[in-house]
Scaffold this active site. Structure first.
Site, short mmCIF file in Angstrom:
data_model
loop_
_atom_site.label_atom_id
_atom_site.label_comp_id
_atom_site.label_asym_id
_atom_site.label_seq_id
_atom_site.Cartn_x
_atom_site.Cartn_y
_atom_site.Cartn_z
N PRO A 11 0.79 -1.22 0.00
CA PRO A 11 0.00 0.00 0.00
C PRO A 11 0.83 1.29 0.00
CG PRO A 11 -0.91 -1.56 1.56
CD PRO A 11 0.39 -2.14 1.07
N ASN A 12 0.35 2.22 -0.78
CA ASN A 12 0.84 3.59 -0.87
C ASN A 12 2.15 3.74 -1.64
OD1 ASN A 12 -1.35 4.79 0.63
ND2 ASN A 12 -0.45 3.80 2.42
N ARG A 19 4.41 11.23 -1.81
CA ARG A 19 4.08 11.06 -0.39
C ARG A 19 5.35 11.09 0.45
NH1 ARG A 19 3.80 5.83 2.37
NH2 ARG A 19 2.90 6.18 4.42
N TYR A 24 10.67 8.97 1.85
CA TYR A 24 10.72 8.00 0.76
C TYR A 24 11.44 8.50 -0.50
CZ TYR A 24 7.28 5.78 3.72
OH TYR A 24 6.65 5.21 4.80
N ASN A 73 8.18 -5.52 -0.57
CA ASN A 73 8.03 -4.40 0.35
C ASN A 73 6.55 -4.37 0.71
OD1 ASN A 73 7.68 -2.02 1.71
ND2 ASN A 73 8.96 -0.80 0.34
N ALA A 76 2.77 -0.95 4.85
CA ALA A 76 2.03 -1.01 6.12
C ALA A 76 1.58 -2.43 6.47
CB ALA A 76 0.83 -0.07 6.08
N GLU A 97 12.70 -9.23 2.30
CA GLU A 97 11.84 -8.12 2.71
C GLU A 97 12.63 -6.82 2.58
OE1 GLU A 97 9.70 -6.62 6.87
OE2 GLU A 97 10.57 -8.62 6.75
N HIS A 99 12.48 -2.46 2.85
CA HIS A 99 11.83 -1.22 3.28
C HIS A 99 12.69 -0.05 2.86
CE1 HIS A 99 8.82 -3.35 5.55
NE2 HIS A 99 9.79 -4.15 5.97
N ARG A 106 11.71 4.74 13.22
CA ARG A 106 10.40 5.39 13.07
C ARG A 106 9.50 5.03 14.25
NH1 ARG A 106 8.24 4.88 7.21
NH2 ARG A 106 6.93 6.57 7.99
#
Length: 143
Positions: A11-12, A19, A24, A73, A76, A97, A99, A106
């Site tokens: 997502p996103n 964003r 990012y 990735n 969320a 994985e 990110h 964070r």
């Protein structure tokens, strides 16, 4: 023919470059796809992004039949999705994985990953370059 690698984005990530560029970066999803294709060569990749958990689960199921490795990735979904974990547990190849941000610097809720319980490696905080590192690694594993 070289084995196929699935690159799955949650997502996103369709909003890359728009964003939170301070987190990012300014590169877009299309820029990321181009980077991944270059990094994976001579392997072919299936590069996908969805904002829907079920779609990502379906793509992981498809990877069982056509891919030798998955770079994911989950965004969320990393912190919330047992469904993604269960699907990855049914995949026999390597899973990395990725990110873009350093999730451990964070918010506290981002420090837990369901996906890490299945991943053969985790890359966080290298920006989009983390995908290149992941793809080079899995390409070596499946060669």
């Amino acid at each position: 023919m070289m084995p196929l690698i699935h690159v799955l984005n949650g997502p996103n990530l369709n909003l890359l470059g728009q964003r939170q560029p301070e987190v990012y970066g300014h590169q877009t999803l299309a820029d990321l796809e181009a980077l991944c294709r270059t990094a994976a060569a001579p392997h072919d990749i299936r590069f996908l992004q969805s904002n829907w958990e079920g779609q990502i689960v379906d793509w992981i199921h498809e990877a069982r039949l056509e891919a030798a490795a998955i770079v994911i990735n989950p965004a969320a979904l990393t912190h919330t999705s047992v469904a993604v974990l269960d699907a990855l547990n049914a995949f026999d190849g390597p899973v990395i994985e990725v990110h873009i941000s350093q999730i451990h610097k964070r918010e506290a809720f981002r420090h837990h990953s369901f996906v890490s319980k299945r991943a053969d490696g985790v890359i966080a905080g290298l920006g989009l370059d983390g995908y290149g590192a992941a793809l080079r690694h899995v390409a070596g594993l499946i060669a």
